[in-house]
Structure formats: structure tokens, C-alpha cells
Design a protein around this motif. Structure first.
Motif: not given
Lengths: 125, 288
Positions: B6-9, B13-14, B58-59, B271-273
Motif C-alpha cells: 500500500t506504500t506510494g512509489r 522500499s520494495y 508497514a514494510l 530483508h527488512a528485518d
């Protein structure tokens, strides 16, 4: 402003385009074939002429973009100081300081070429 | 949209990119439906991941949709690589959803890794298949020979032509048979197998035994178990700069797509962790 508008389809590798308000040299240009109901989209990749940052844009091929008019000028080295060089423009006799590109070595009286866009300058050899 | 992406472009981060290429599948086609099928069968997964104590949403994952393919495979791969490079330019990690395995070429082209870690039943080391060097059966060979990958590790490989096995004997290829995969994974935990080299991780869903993932083009029995592939993704993700999961089609009841969607999430969580840990000055491998 020393720039002109062009359609994305007129761009080509090796030419310039403004991306994120920075003049960039295009090093890759590719288009996606349109679907039945879509218009062709181009992906343009470039590198900032003055900051070397890689940038990219995606636009329909008939969209308008700004192309910077970057001047190529001649100068003469007046003085060398660490990693900077003082240069006199051979047309206007203006003098200014520029950073020496990595791997280059200059001495006084050397003739150089440089790019100029709205006061941003870069030695190219 | 991939559920939770759901994050904007700009802030991502992915970036999930679908590449539904279905041009050279040799037996059962349908990889053109792969990306959307993976998205669909990921809908039921909980947002929260207990192992990493993080939420997928949230990633910072963005789904950029599909790059629609056309007949000219080299031209398509060139454009797909440009799309994926734009993700790399934005300091994000591309998560590619195939599509036939050929699309890995574009991912590797964009990320420019030193090492390609690929889970695959097939060696994919052919110079050409039916005269076509862009066949999905040639992708690992193309990455080694044309894109300058220094080393390919093919985990779960169990079949190939005689010429492919001969190519696999060269120093730049490491084959890990399905029965040796666990031992290889355990060694990864105890030593830093990749050093400072950059890694690209590609999962061909046919690396799994077809009993677990029948929705794929060329099923090959006696394969990996899902937990083994999951552990591979968890182990490689912290060192990887790009990821893909490919060769999912629509010829099952969603088993292959379900695993693929979960593996993509496992990659992002792991990866995020690791990235968060590294930014705290305590990389999992103990290096600076």
C-alpha cells in the motif's frame, strides 16, 4: 531559460533531458508496446550531467518534456589549486573556479572544454 | 495490487513488478496469469508476521502493476530491465512476479549482482532451446554468459541435458541437489558464503516438488519441500538486492501461487528485518 520542449518520442540515447529539475544525459531509452487500448510508454534513464546521479522517467511517448540546452565552451587554465582549477572563458574572458574531474591533471595555460548550464559548469576534457 | 503493498512509489522500499511473459513455455502455458494469480492467493495471509514481529503493510511495499509483454522477447526484457532499474535508482528493492523464468534476465540486468542464487528443478544452462537463446530453459546461462554474473548457485536442480551438466561443471556454477539443500542451507547460517558480493535471488516455483506446486509449466518430480525453499529465501534475503518468483501458472487450485506469494512476503520480511538490524550497527553476519 535555456531549454526547449520536446515530445518523449524525440528523445534518444546520448541527448539531454530534464529529470527532477536536473539536466541529465540519456543513457538508455526503451518503449513498451501498447496494449489494445493503451498508448506506448517510454522509460528514459539518464545520469545527472553535473551531479552524476542516476535518474529515470516513464512517460507516454507523446508527452512533452523539457530538454536543457547545455552549452559546450572553451576555456584556458589560469591556475591550479588542489582539486580545483581557475579557468578563463576564451569567448567572454570571464574567470571562474571548477572542480577537476577525477583522473585528470591540468597545468596553467592548458586549453579545456567545459559544459555550462545556468551557471553549473563541468570540465569534460 | 499485491495485498498489503500500500506504500506510494516514491516512499517505497520494495516495489512489486509483474512480468506476465508467456512466450517460450515448452509444455503447459499459463505464466501470463502468474502475477495476478499470486496476488489473488496472497489475499488471505495475515498482515502480521510473528517471526520478525512486523507487518507486511508497514514494510514499505508498492505494487507497480504489470509490464505488459509483447512478442519481441529481447525488446521486452530490455524494457522490463529499464523499469526495474528505475526501482534500483530509487534505492528500493525490486520484487519481480513472473511470468516465465526468462524474466529473471531483466531482474539480473537491473540489479547487476555478483552472485545469482536460483532455486530451480532445471539447470536452465542451455545455449539455446529449439534454436531460441531467449527460451526460459536458457536463462541462467544468459545471466552467466551475457550479464557477467560471477557465480550461479542452483539449488534443487535435478535435471538437464548432457551439455548443461557439462556447463554446470565449470567453476562459476554450483549445483545443490534437492537432497543436499538442507546441508547447504545450514552451512549458509554458519559461514558468510557470499562475502561482500551482491546477490540476486530467483525462485522458479518448479524447484518445489510438483506435489506442492503443480501449477507450473514443466513439473519435475523429487523436488524441494516448501519449508526448504522458505528457509532458503530467509537465509539469502538479507544479502540480496533483488528477488523474483517465476513460472507460476493457473493450472492448479492455487497451490503454486499460494507458495509464491508467501515466499515474496518471506523475502520482504527477512530483508527488512536484516536491514533494520544492520542500521542499528549489528549486522546478522557480524560485519560492519
Amino acid at each position: 531559460m535555456p531549454r526547449e520542449q520536446k515530445q518523449v518520442r524525440e528523445l534518444q540515447e546520448g541527448s539531454y533531458v530534464m529529470m527532477d529539475d536536473a539536466p541529465c544525459k540519456i543513457n538508455h531509452y526503451s518503449t513498451a508496446k501498447p496494449g489494445k487500448h493503451g498508448s506506448a510508454k517510454a522509460r528514459v534513464e539518464g545520469k545527472g550531467v553535473f551531479d552524476d546521479k542516476k535518474r529515470s522517467l516513464s512517460q507516454p511517448v507523446d508527452a512533452k518534456v523539457w530538454v536543457p540546452i547545455i552549452e559546450r565552451k572553451q576555456g584556458q587554465v589560469v591556475n591550479v589549486n588542489d582539486d580545483e582549477v581557475q579557468v578563463m572563458d576564451l569567448d567572454t574572458y570571464d574567470t571562474f573556479t571548477m572542480r577537476i574531474p577525477e583522473g585528470e591533471d591540468f597545468t596553467s595555460d592548458d586549453n579545456i572544454e567545459y559544459l555550462d548550464y545556468e551557471g553549473q559548469r563541468k570540465i569534460i576534457g | 495490487m499485491f495485498p498489503g503493498a500500500t506504500t506510494g512509489r516514491e516512499a517505497a522500499s520494495y516495489v512489486v513488478v509483474g512480468a506476465p511473459l508467456d512466450a517460450t513455455t515448452t509444455f503447459q502455458p499459463g505464466t501470463r496469469f502468474g502475477p495476478d494469480r499470486v496476488r489473488r492467493f496472497a489475499e488471505t495471509y495475515d498482515d502480521y508476521d510473528r517471526r520478525t514481529d512486523s507487518r507486511f503493510s508497514a514494510l514499505g511495499v508498492h505494487d507497480d502493476g504489470d509490464v505488459r509483454p509483447w512478442d519481441d522477447v529481447p525488446a521486452y526484457l530490455d524494457h522490463l530491465a529499464a523499469e526495474l532499474r528505475s526501482v534500483v535508482y530509487d534505492d528500493a528493492v525490486p520484487l519481480l512476479l513472473g511470468g516465465e523464468h526468462t524474466v529473471t534476465y531483466a531482474g539480473v540486468d537491473a540489479v547487476d549482482p555478483d552472485i545469482l542464487v536460483v532455486a530451480d528443478a532445471h539447470l536452465d544452462l542451455r545455449e539455446a532451446y529449439d534454436g531460441n537463446p531467449w527460451s526460459h530453459a536458457c536463462v541462467t546461462r544468459r545471466c552467466l554468459d551475457d550479464l557477467g554474473v560471477d557465480r550461479a548457485v542452483i539449488v534443487g536442480a535435478r535435471t538437464g541435458s548432457e551439455a548443461e551438466w557439462n556447463r554446470a561443471a565449470d567453476a562459476d556454477v554450483e549445483i545443490v541437489a534437492p537432497e543436499d539443500a538442507r546441508e547447504w542451507l545450514d552451512a549458509l547460517d554458519s559461514e558468510d558464503a557470499f562475502g561482500d558480493d551482491s546477490v540476486y535471488c530467483s525462485i522458479d516455483i518448479d524447484a518445489l516438488d510438483p506435489a506442492y506446486a503443480p501449477g507450473t509449466g514443466t513439473m519435475e518430480p523429487f523436488g524441494l519441500e516448501p519449508r526448504g525453499v522458505r528457509d532458503l529465501v530467509r537465509a539469502v534475503a538479507p544479502r540480496a538486492d533483488g528477488f523474483d518468483v517465476v513460472e507460476v501458472n493457473d493450472r492448479d487450485d492455487g497451490q503454486a501461487a499460494a507458495v509464491a506469494g508467501k515466499l515474496l512476503r518471506e523475502f520482504a520480511h527477512s530483508h527488512a528485518d536484516a536491514t533494520a538490524t544492520a542500521s542499528d550497527g549489528d549486522r546478522p553476519d557480524g560485519s560492519e
